[in-house]
Enzyme design. Sequence first.
Site, PDB file in Angstrom:
ATOM      1  N   GLY A  21       0.952  -0.871   0.256  1.00 54.34           N
ATOM      2  CA  GLY A  21       0.245  -0.062   0.026  1.00 54.34           C
ATOM      3  C   GLY A  21       1.037   1.250   0.048  1.00 54.34           C
ATOM      4  O   GLY A  21       1.932   1.381  -0.545  1.00 54.34           O
ATOM      5  N   SER A  22       0.438   2.944   0.373  1.00 58.64           N
ATOM      6  CA  SER A  22       0.652   3.657   0.777  1.00 58.64           C
ATOM      7  C   SER A  22       1.884   4.028   1.956  1.00 58.64           C
ATOM      8  O   SER A  22       2.363   3.018   2.687  1.00 58.64           O
ATOM      9  CB  SER A  22      -0.382   4.486   1.060  1.00 58.64           C
ATOM     10  OG  SER A  22      -1.253   4.338   2.149  1.00 58.64           O
ATOM     11  N   PRO A  23       2.922   4.766   1.395  1.00 61.11           N
ATOM     12  CA  PRO A  23       4.454   4.876   2.064  1.00 61.11           C
ATOM     13  C   PRO A  23       3.142   5.484   3.464  1.00 61.11           C
ATOM     14  O   PRO A  23       3.513   4.846   4.638  1.00 61.11           O
ATOM     15  CB  PRO A  23       5.067   5.674   1.644  1.00 61.11           C
ATOM     16  CG  PRO A  23       4.455   5.700   0.415  1.00 61.11           C
ATOM     17  CD  PRO A  23       3.311   5.318  -0.124  1.00 61.11           C
ATOM     18  N   VAL A  75       0.585   4.621   5.110  1.00 57.73           N
ATOM     19  CA  VAL A  75      -0.474   3.214   5.856  1.00 57.73           C
ATOM     20  C   VAL A  75       0.821   2.809   6.613  1.00 57.73           C
ATOM     21  O   VAL A  75       0.822   1.830   7.239  1.00 57.73           O
ATOM     22  CB  VAL A  75      -1.415   2.778   4.909  1.00 57.73           C
ATOM     23  CG1 VAL A  75      -2.093   1.738   6.074  1.00 57.73           C
ATOM     24  CG2 VAL A  75      -2.619   3.866   4.387  1.00 57.73           C
ATOM     25  N   GLY A  76       2.377   2.553   5.190  1.00 56.62           N
ATOM     26  CA  GLY A  76       3.438   1.793   6.078  1.00 56.62           C
ATOM     27  C   GLY A  76       4.122   2.086   6.631  1.00 56.62           C
ATOM     28  O   GLY A  76       4.482   0.484   7.964  1.00 56.62           O
ATOM     29  N   GLU A  78       5.495  -3.557   0.749  1.00 59.93           N
ATOM     30  CA  GLU A  78       5.794  -3.336  -0.184  1.00 59.93           C
ATOM     31  C   GLU A  78       4.478  -2.109  -0.766  1.00 59.93           C
ATOM     32  O   GLU A  78       3.608  -2.226  -0.943  1.00 59.93           O
ATOM     33  CB  GLU A  78       4.742  -4.173  -0.850  1.00 59.93           C
ATOM     34  CG  GLU A  78       6.021  -5.179  -1.097  1.00 59.93           C
ATOM     35  CD  GLU A  78       6.828  -5.662  -1.972  1.00 59.93           C
ATOM     36  OE1 GLU A  78       6.681  -4.991  -2.700  1.00 59.93           O
ATOM     37  OE2 GLU A  78       7.836  -7.044  -1.631  1.00 59.93           O
ATOM     38  N   CYS A 105       1.702   0.563  -8.892  1.00 61.30           N
ATOM     39  CA  CYS A 105       2.676   1.642  -7.892  1.00 61.30           C
ATOM     40  C   CYS A 105       4.170   1.560  -9.016  1.00 61.30           C
ATOM     41  O   CYS A 105       4.811   2.572  -8.573  1.00 61.30           O
ATOM     42  CB  CYS A 105       3.371   0.025  -6.915  1.00 61.30           C
ATOM     43  SG  CYS A 105       3.781  -0.978  -7.657  1.00 61.30           S
TER      44      CYS A 105
HETATM   45  P1  NAD Z   1      -3.300   1.943   1.222  1.00 61.54           P
HETATM   46  O1  NAD Z   1      -2.373   2.287   1.790  1.00 61.54           O
HETATM   47  O2  NAD Z   1      -4.302   3.410   1.446  1.00 61.54           O
HETATM   48  O3  NAD Z   1      -4.337   1.240   1.768  1.00 61.54           O
HETATM   49  C1  NAD Z   1      -4.048  -0.105   2.115  1.00 61.54           C
HETATM   50  C2  NAD Z   1      -4.803  -1.625   2.200  1.00 61.54           C
HETATM   51  O4  NAD Z   1      -4.096  -0.650   3.892  1.00 61.54           O
HETATM   52  C3  NAD Z   1      -6.088  -1.285   2.350  1.00 61.54           C
HETATM   53  O5  NAD Z   1      -6.388  -2.678   2.295  1.00 61.54           O
HETATM   54  C4  NAD Z   1      -6.573  -0.323   3.202  1.00 61.54           C
HETATM   55  O6  NAD Z   1      -8.136  -0.851   3.628  1.00 61.54           O
HETATM   56  C5  NAD Z   1      -5.103  -0.305   4.284  1.00 61.54           C
HETATM   57  N1  NAD Z   1      -5.309   0.935   5.104  1.00 61.54           N
HETATM   58  C6  NAD Z   1      -5.347   2.130   4.667  1.00 61.54           C
HETATM   59  N2  NAD Z   1      -5.444   2.758   5.253  1.00 61.54           N
HETATM   60  C7  NAD Z   1      -5.137   1.940   6.504  1.00 61.54           C
HETATM   61  C8  NAD Z   1      -5.073   2.423   8.169  1.00 61.54           C
HETATM   62  N3  NAD Z   1      -4.928   3.612   8.957  1.00 61.54           N
HETATM   63  N4  NAD Z   1      -4.628   1.621   8.458  1.00 61.54           N
HETATM   64  C9  NAD Z   1      -4.427   0.302   8.156  1.00 61.54           C
HETATM   65  N5  NAD Z   1      -4.772   0.057   7.474  1.00 61.54           N
HETATM   66  C10 NAD Z   1      -4.975   0.967   6.502  1.00 61.54           C
HETATM   67  O7  NAD Z   1      -3.424   2.001  -0.344  1.00 61.54           O
HETATM   68  P2  NAD Z   1      -4.132   1.877  -1.810  1.00 61.54           P
HETATM   69  O8  NAD Z   1      -5.299   3.313  -2.230  1.00 61.54           O
HETATM   70  O9  NAD Z   1      -4.686   0.593  -1.620  1.00 61.54           O
HETATM   71  O10 NAD Z   1      -3.012   1.856  -2.985  1.00 61.54           O
HETATM   72  C11 NAD Z   1      -2.044   2.656  -3.374  1.00 61.54           C
HETATM   73  C12 NAD Z   1      -0.948   2.679  -3.053  1.00 61.54           C
HETATM   74  O11 NAD Z   1      -0.322   1.668  -3.017  1.00 61.54           O
HETATM   75  C13 NAD Z   1       0.408   3.096  -3.953  1.00 61.54           C
HETATM   76  O12 NAD Z   1       0.920   4.430  -3.298  1.00 61.54           O
HETATM   77  C14 NAD Z   1       1.155   2.453  -4.390  1.00 61.54           C
HETATM   78  O13 NAD Z   1       2.497   2.990  -4.682  1.00 61.54           O
HETATM   79  C15 NAD Z   1       1.564   1.799  -3.260  1.00 61.54           C
HETATM   80  N6  NAD Z   1       1.278   0.276  -3.865  1.00 61.54           N
HETATM   81  C16 NAD Z   1       2.728  -0.305  -3.891  1.00 61.54           C
HETATM   82  C17 NAD Z   1       2.320  -1.797  -4.328  1.00 61.54           C
HETATM   83  C18 NAD Z   1       4.262  -2.540  -3.967  1.00 61.54           C
HETATM   84  O14 NAD Z   1       4.315  -3.757  -4.564  1.00 61.54           O
HETATM   85  N7  NAD Z   1       5.447  -2.424  -3.529  1.00 61.54           N
HETATM   86  C19 NAD Z   1       1.643  -2.598  -4.886  1.00 61.54           C
HETATM   87  C20 NAD Z   1       0.603  -1.867  -5.347  1.00 61.54           C
HETATM   88  C21 NAD Z   1       0.128  -0.705  -5.059  1.00 61.54           C
END
Ligand code: NAD
Length: 470
Positions: free
Chosen positions: A197-199, A201-202, A219, A253
Amino acid sequence: MTDITAPLTERATAAFAAQSAGIVTRRLTFGLAERRAALDRLAAAIRVNESALVAAMAADFGKPETEVILTEVLPVMQEIRHASRQLRRWMRPRRVAPTLVTFGTRARVRSEPRGVCLIIAPWNYPFNLAIGPLVSALAAGNSAIIKPSEMAPATSAVVARLIKDTFPAELVTVVEGGVEASQSLLALPFDHIFFTGSPAVGKIVMAAASKTLASITLELGGKSPTIVGPDADLKRAASWIAFGKFANAGQTCIAPDHVFVHASVKDDFLAALRDRIARTYGTGAKSPHLARIINDRHAERLSGLLRDAIAKGAQVTLGSDRQERRMAPTLIEAITPEMKIDQEEIFGPILPILTYDDIDEVTRRINARPKPLALYVFDKSSERIDHIIATTSSGGVGVNLTMAHFSHTGLPFGGVNSSGIGASHGQDGYRAFSHERAILTNHFSSLPLLFPPYTARVKRLIGLAKRFLG
Ligand code: NAD
């Protein structure tokens, strides 16, 4: 069996408890044959559910059928096939030669399942990024709870059903939901958390993992720069960049976020890119080869990035046509650092084109920002390519291509610092979900000769060892 009417926290806790209870039995019984059988069951379930997946992603964000097969189904099937074939080798304990001090012992490393794992997936490749990590988790002998993204609800429902029909909940289960579900799960003492997911939330995931010291794979994303050098094959560059940027409507991503093109080839490159876009997506926003933007909030965010850039002097030189959640491939020039589009991950079909004369200015700029997930270089000069690679850092690099490094099962896929921690795919994915356990067995170790009391003889022996080691 988890009661799906129970409150979320209770459901998460029950799913976790069910998997934790079987951990020792699983260590003893989930061997090579059982893991391969689980992977076979998963592959069969994917085949059966292929059309449901296609329909779900069409409903979630208008993803073209062929793109679903190419970027969601095939990569996972490839991971399964590769893991099944290589698993015996990956699982084999590794012998390690004795050292001077441990002479008389036998050393080996056993890769063991971490235990109960949590996989949190994003919406943009809602099948691939939920099930791809599961392949590695199962190959490594773990159980797993998957939390798909709530923003692709139709795909989340298919993933939940597919898993329920294929695996006992004690081995794999899905907890659907949004932030609340994610946070309920993150509060539990998982052995490993695999987050995509996003940095932003990471960081939340890493903070949650620090409470239990769960190991993590992150990731993440960011702005992946693309460089088109003075000697690049421009047609080839245009076709790869258009594919990388506009597949999944740019919501990838590792999509090229922006392009630096050498001033001497800028006009020819732009002509090649326009030509490629026209031939591929002729009808713009309505093209059947283009996915939709995931929701209104993101479509509005992308329009906002364009409005902000235009207000600050940028010029849109192709596209910008948006029909509700469909957006045409858009090229934008005259970008400056004050514009939001230059600061945030774009994650949509808008491609800023920047011009450069001196490559060192480009690499300085890249190095001044968070380390990207991918870096793409198009050129014929291996000297220039190597210079760019040597003077920058990124999760991965694509030379004269985009995106394809994701699908090489022999390459680690992952970011570095703000674009991610750890790696996935193939053996790297297997390792992410494994603990490398060191085992040293005594046969006739001479170490007791050095035990206290530290007599003159012991001191003499330690002195000898020291001299031997230099
Ligand atoms: P996101 O971080 O918003 O959400 C990812 C997951 O985290 C979802 O399941 C969501 O329900 C959960 N989440 C969201 N907010 C949360 C919180 N506050 N606490 C706990 N969990 C939470 O990301 P997204 O919008 O779904 O995806 C887009 C991002 O992911 C982009 O930054 C993209 O670059 C990245 N991404 C990375 C890869 C990779 O392989 N490196 C692949 C795909 C997407």
